[in-house]
Motif scaffolding. Structure first.
Motif, PDB file in Angstrom:
ATOM      1  N   GLY A  97      12.903   6.500  15.055  1.00  0.00           N
ATOM      2  CA  GLY A  97      12.974   7.061  13.420  1.00  0.00           C
ATOM      3  C   GLY A  97      12.197   6.021  12.556  1.00  0.00           C
ATOM      4  O   GLY A  97      12.172   6.412  11.253  1.00  0.00           O
ATOM      5  N   GLY A  98      11.678   4.924  12.992  1.00  0.00           N
ATOM      6  CA  GLY A  98      11.076   4.005  11.973  1.00  0.00           C
ATOM      7  C   GLY A  98       9.988   4.302  11.579  1.00  0.00           C
ATOM      8  O   GLY A  98       9.541   4.288  10.340  1.00  0.00           O
ATOM      9  N   ALA A  99       8.971   4.792  12.575  1.00  0.00           N
ATOM     10  CA  ALA A  99       7.514   5.033  12.178  1.00  0.00           C
ATOM     11  C   ALA A  99       7.604   6.438  11.396  1.00  0.00           C
ATOM     12  O   ALA A  99       8.262   7.365  11.798  1.00  0.00           O
ATOM     13  CB  ALA A  99       6.831   4.819  13.390  1.00  0.00           C
ATOM     14  N   PRO A 156       0.902  -1.228  -0.025  1.00  0.00           N
ATOM     15  CA  PRO A 156      -0.045  -0.048  -0.112  1.00  0.00           C
ATOM     16  C   PRO A 156       1.024   1.250  -0.045  1.00  0.00           C
ATOM     17  O   PRO A 156       2.105   1.105  -0.058  1.00  0.00           O
ATOM     18  CB  PRO A 156      -0.755  -0.240   1.213  1.00  0.00           C
ATOM     19  CG  PRO A 156       0.092  -0.798   2.260  1.00  0.00           C
ATOM     20  CD  PRO A 156       1.091  -1.955   1.224  1.00  0.00           C
ATOM     21  N   GLU A 157       0.275   2.362  -0.073  1.00  0.00           N
ATOM     22  CA  GLU A 157       1.004   3.729   0.103  1.00  0.00           C
ATOM     23  C   GLU A 157       1.178   4.156   1.547  1.00  0.00           C
ATOM     24  O   GLU A 157       2.051   4.910   2.014  1.00  0.00           O
ATOM     25  CB  GLU A 157       0.224   4.862  -0.578  1.00  0.00           C
ATOM     26  CG  GLU A 157       0.414   4.586  -2.075  1.00  0.00           C
ATOM     27  CD  GLU A 157      -0.071   5.654  -2.749  1.00  0.00           C
ATOM     28  OE1 GLU A 157       0.319   6.900  -2.834  1.00  0.00           O
ATOM     29  OE2 GLU A 157      -1.253   5.674  -3.531  1.00  0.00           O
ATOM     30  N   VAL A 158       0.238   3.578   2.498  1.00  0.00           N
ATOM     31  CA  VAL A 158       0.346   3.984   4.020  1.00  0.00           C
ATOM     32  C   VAL A 158      -0.114   2.705   4.810  1.00  0.00           C
ATOM     33  O   VAL A 158      -1.073   2.213   4.276  1.00  0.00           O
ATOM     34  CB  VAL A 158      -0.623   5.055   4.193  1.00  0.00           C
ATOM     35  CG1 VAL A 158      -0.487   5.562   5.810  1.00  0.00           C
ATOM     36  CG2 VAL A 158      -0.039   6.540   3.285  1.00  0.00           C
ATOM     37  N   LEU A 159       0.470   2.603   5.970  1.00  0.00           N
ATOM     38  CA  LEU A 159       0.004   1.354   6.689  1.00  0.00           C
ATOM     39  C   LEU A 159      -0.066   1.957   8.200  1.00  0.00           C
ATOM     40  O   LEU A 159       0.654   2.720   8.638  1.00  0.00           O
ATOM     41  CB  LEU A 159       1.264   0.327   6.825  1.00  0.00           C
ATOM     42  CG  LEU A 159       1.041  -0.842   7.897  1.00  0.00           C
ATOM     43  CD1 LEU A 159      -0.087  -1.601   7.604  1.00  0.00           C
ATOM     44  CD2 LEU A 159       2.429  -1.457   8.171  1.00  0.00           C
ATOM     45  N   LEU A 160      -1.455   1.586   8.728  1.00  0.00           N
ATOM     46  CA  LEU A 160      -1.531   2.055   9.936  1.00  0.00           C
ATOM     47  C   LEU A 160      -1.749   0.677  10.702  1.00  0.00           C
ATOM     48  O   LEU A 160      -2.404  -0.271  10.183  1.00  0.00           O
ATOM     49  CB  LEU A 160      -3.062   2.890  10.171  1.00  0.00           C
ATOM     50  CG  LEU A 160      -3.247   3.890   9.585  1.00  0.00           C
ATOM     51  CD1 LEU A 160      -3.502   4.057   8.201  1.00  0.00           C
ATOM     52  CD2 LEU A 160      -4.137   5.000  10.559  1.00  0.00           C
ATOM     53  N   THR A 161      -0.824   0.634  11.857  1.00  0.00           N
ATOM     54  CA  THR A 161      -0.917  -0.758  12.700  1.00  0.00           C
ATOM     55  C   THR A 161      -1.030  -0.436  14.112  1.00  0.00           C
ATOM     56  O   THR A 161      -0.161   0.428  14.642  1.00  0.00           O
ATOM     57  CB  THR A 161       0.408  -1.590  12.353  1.00  0.00           C
ATOM     58  OG1 THR A 161       0.607  -2.926  13.069  1.00  0.00           O
ATOM     59  CG2 THR A 161       1.425  -0.994  12.757  1.00  0.00           C
ATOM     60  N   GLN A 180       9.124  -6.043   9.524  1.00  0.00           N
ATOM     61  CA  GLN A 180       9.260  -6.989   8.272  1.00  0.00           C
ATOM     62  C   GLN A 180       8.860  -5.854   7.082  1.00  0.00           C
ATOM     63  O   GLN A 180       9.191  -6.076   5.819  1.00  0.00           O
ATOM     64  CB  GLN A 180       8.466  -8.372   8.581  1.00  0.00           C
ATOM     65  CG  GLN A 180       9.052  -9.058   9.508  1.00  0.00           C
ATOM     66  CD  GLN A 180       8.237 -10.285   9.684  1.00  0.00           C
ATOM     67  OE1 GLN A 180       7.833 -11.217   8.679  1.00  0.00           O
ATOM     68  NE2 GLN A 180       7.624 -10.839  10.759  1.00  0.00           N
ATOM     69  N   VAL A 181       7.931  -5.170   7.422  1.00  0.00           N
ATOM     70  CA  VAL A 181       7.535  -4.514   6.386  1.00  0.00           C
ATOM     71  C   VAL A 181       8.388  -3.434   5.601  1.00  0.00           C
ATOM     72  O   VAL A 181       8.780  -3.339   4.607  1.00  0.00           O
ATOM     73  CB  VAL A 181       6.192  -3.729   6.722  1.00  0.00           C
ATOM     74  CG1 VAL A 181       5.797  -2.591   5.763  1.00  0.00           C
ATOM     75  CG2 VAL A 181       5.000  -4.612   6.723  1.00  0.00           C
ATOM     76  N   ARG A 182       9.186  -2.652   6.787  1.00  0.00           N
ATOM     77  CA  ARG A 182      10.233  -1.741   6.302  1.00  0.00           C
ATOM     78  C   ARG A 182      11.455  -2.547   5.717  1.00  0.00           C
ATOM     79  O   ARG A 182      12.163  -1.962   5.120  1.00  0.00           O
ATOM     80  CB  ARG A 182      10.533  -1.168   7.760  1.00  0.00           C
ATOM     81  CG  ARG A 182       9.683   0.036   8.231  1.00  0.00           C
ATOM     82  CD  ARG A 182      10.037   0.923   9.212  1.00  0.00           C
ATOM     83  NE  ARG A 182      11.088   1.648   8.708  1.00  0.00           N
ATOM     84  CZ  ARG A 182      11.003   2.775   7.916  1.00  0.00           C
ATOM     85  NH1 ARG A 182       9.840   3.232   7.858  1.00  0.00           N
ATOM     86  NH2 ARG A 182      12.177   3.466   7.762  1.00  0.00           N
ATOM     87  N   GLU A 183      11.609  -3.587   6.051  1.00  0.00           N
ATOM     88  CA  GLU A 183      12.704  -4.483   5.390  1.00  0.00           C
ATOM     89  C   GLU A 183      12.542  -4.431   4.035  1.00  0.00           C
ATOM     90  O   GLU A 183      13.488  -4.513   3.131  1.00  0.00           O
ATOM     91  CB  GLU A 183      12.954  -5.866   5.937  1.00  0.00           C
ATOM     92  CG  GLU A 183      14.108  -6.480   5.709  1.00  0.00           C
ATOM     93  CD  GLU A 183      14.573  -7.729   6.245  1.00  0.00           C
ATOM     94  OE1 GLU A 183      15.228  -8.617   5.829  1.00  0.00           O
ATOM     95  OE2 GLU A 183      14.001  -7.830   7.583  1.00  0.00           O
ATOM     96  N   ALA A 184      11.201  -5.166   3.604  1.00  0.00           N
ATOM     97  CA  ALA A 184      10.686  -5.271   2.190  1.00  0.00           C
ATOM     98  C   ALA A 184      10.396  -3.772   1.568  1.00  0.00           C
ATOM     99  O   ALA A 184      10.669  -3.693   0.297  1.00  0.00           O
ATOM    100  CB  ALA A 184       9.634  -6.080   2.109  1.00  0.00           C
ATOM    101  N   CYS A 185       9.907  -2.633   2.255  1.00  0.00           N
ATOM    102  CA  CYS A 185       9.397  -1.526   1.644  1.00  0.00           C
ATOM    103  C   CYS A 185       9.914  -0.361   2.492  1.00  0.00           C
ATOM    104  O   CYS A 185       9.153   0.027   3.301  1.00  0.00           O
ATOM    105  CB  CYS A 185       7.910  -1.577   1.562  1.00  0.00           C
ATOM    106  SG  CYS A 185       7.189  -3.208   1.092  1.00  0.00           S
TER     107      CYS A 185
END
Length: 469
Positions: free
Chosen positions: A97-99, A49-54, A69-74
């Motif tokens: 700094g990741g989010a 997607p363009e944005v993930l809310l979790t 895992q998402v940030r590793e791939a995207c």
């Protein structure tokens, strides 16, 4: 028109999913929700997607693991972490700094919608290609939004012969941008001639521009071609055009209108096909209003305007610029490049840099010669740069200065001003509050009107070096 932005929501709380699905039910948003992170992960990796809310706490795979895992791939996917008050510290500490941002529960639906739209704009800006022609000058470095706009302008003008006016403070790199405009134009194989109006005596300016005939004045012992003739077929860069005397302005206007001129003391017209790029640190509109610059010449020059930001308006570029200048200085001096420590790098990003990029470049040369070790510490900096407060001009009218900055930024075509200004605004307030409390974070939070957890979160995002203390 852009396709609807794909938004993925992951939360095991059905009520939260219901509220968000309805808040984000907008024509420009396409929302999909999941009650489990492992199911969402599979869908995200197959169709990002363009944005993930979790959410953070969920059965099975939790939100933090999902984000990792998402940030590793995207790596460029903006992730908004929904957190209960008790989860906030762990989210910040684990993913400093990741989010993209945090959405504390309970949240206002309008705030959630605005945050998602901001994340979409961020994602699309990152994804949009910046048109930088092949072979673009390595000396022009810039990841800041303001510099990306400069790069886009150069890309859009790359097939053009049109006149360009570059404005920006002294030391912002106007000549480098002019060279890049020439290098990536149809005239690239022809000469690029630069002339600084402020550096030429007024009585010699017309001779410099248009040349002279033998005997035209005392000392004219031979015919001389001026800069217009030298630049025939290419580009003539007129730096500090605001310092051009009125008589020369009149002659320049005629040349731009007719494409021909007379050498000083000459009677035969000379034709030259020249593209003009002009630059100034002055406000030409104000000079026109004061009668010091011809209005018709201003309109001739102001066909396309490119604004160069001050270095203080693109602080995120300072580390890369410093690294580049340290490498260049080491190459010139045949020595090993110096390396900035994290503290020194952070310190440099907080300085006001009134001399802009040129001042930073000269500082890097000074460090290459004067710093004793390979690693550059704050104490290795020139004395005038060691004390941030000592170099910042105190101003009682900060609101006026802030208004002027916003006005300049909007005039230059900036967007998303809040995203650019708010982090710096909060960073300054945090630093000042901590100074007044001697580094005591609880008291600093009280001075700012924040809770302790809010200050902790802000520190870890905005001032990670202080957060570790």
């Amino acid at each position: 028109m852009n396709d609807p932005a794909r938004i993925v929501i992951v939360d095991d709380d059905r009520a939260i999913r219901w509220v968000l699905e309805r808040a984000l039910a907008q024509p420009d948003l396409d929302v999909t929700s999941f009650d489990r992170a492992d199911t969402a992960l599979e869908a995200i990796l197959s169709y990002p997607p363009e944005v993930l809310l979790t959410d953070i706490r969920m059965p099975g795979l939790d939100g933090l693991d999902l984000m990792a895992q998402v940030r590793e791939a995207c790596p460029d996917l903006p992730v908004i972490v929904m957190t209960a008050h008790s989860d906030l510290d762990s989210a910040v500490a684990s993913y400093q700094g990741g989010a993209f941002e945090y959405l504390p529960k309970p949240f206002d639906v309008d705030d959630a919608l605005a945050l998602v739209r901001r994340a979409v704009a961020h994602a699309r800006e990152r994804a949009s290609p910046v048109v930088v022609p092949e072979g673009f000058s390595a000396d022009i470095i810039g990841e800041a939004p303001a510099m990306q706009e400069v790069f886009r302008a150069i890309g859009r003008l790359s097939q053009s012969h049109i006149t360009v006016l570059i404005n920006g403070e002294s030391g912002t790199g106007k000549e480098r941008v002019a060279e890049a405009l020439h290098q990536h134009s149809p005239r690239r194989a022809q000469p690029f001639i630069a002339l600084n109006m402020a550096a030429i005596p007024k009585d010699l300016m017309e001779s410099e521009l248009f040349g002279h005939e033998k005997g035209a004045f005392t000392g004219a012992t031979a015919q001389r071609r001026g800069r217009f003739e030298q630049a025939d077929g290419g580009t003539l860069f007129l730096d500090e055009i605001g310092d051009m005397p009125p008589d020369t302005q009149t002659r320049l206007l005629r040349v731009l209108a007719d494409g021909e001129f007379y050498r000083v003391g000459g009677h035969l017209s000379v034709k030259a096909d020249v593209r003009i790029i002009a630059a100034t640190h002055q406000n030409l509109e104000a000079l026109v209003k004061d009668g010091r610059f011809r209005e018709d010449l201003f309109h001739r020059l102001n066909v396309i305007r490119v604004h160069l930001p001050r270095l203080a308006e693109r602080r995120e570029d300072i580390p890369r610029l410093a690294q580049h200048f340290l490498a260049e200085a080491a190459k010139e001096l045949s020595t090993e490049p110096k390396v900035l420590t994290r503290d020194a790098e952070l310190h440099l990003t907080r300085l006001p840099w009134p001399g802009n990029v040129r001042q930073l470049e000269n500082t890097c040369r000074w460090l290459t010669v004067m710093a004793s070790g390979r690693e550059v510490l704050i104490d290795d900096l020139p004395p005038e740069l060691r004390d941030v407060e000592g170099t910042e001009a105190a101003s009682g009218d900060w609101r006026g200065a802030f208004r002027e900055w916003a006005d300049r930024a909007l005039a230059a075509g900036h967007t998303h001003l809040l995203e650019e200004a708010v982090p710096d605004f909060e960073r300054i307030l945090i630093e000042t509050a901590l100074k007044h409390t001697g580094g005591r974070k609880g008291e600093a939070a009280e001075l700012l009107g924040w809770g302790r957890n809010t200050l902790t979160r802000k520190l870890k995002v905005l001032l990670p070096a202080l957060a570790e203390e």
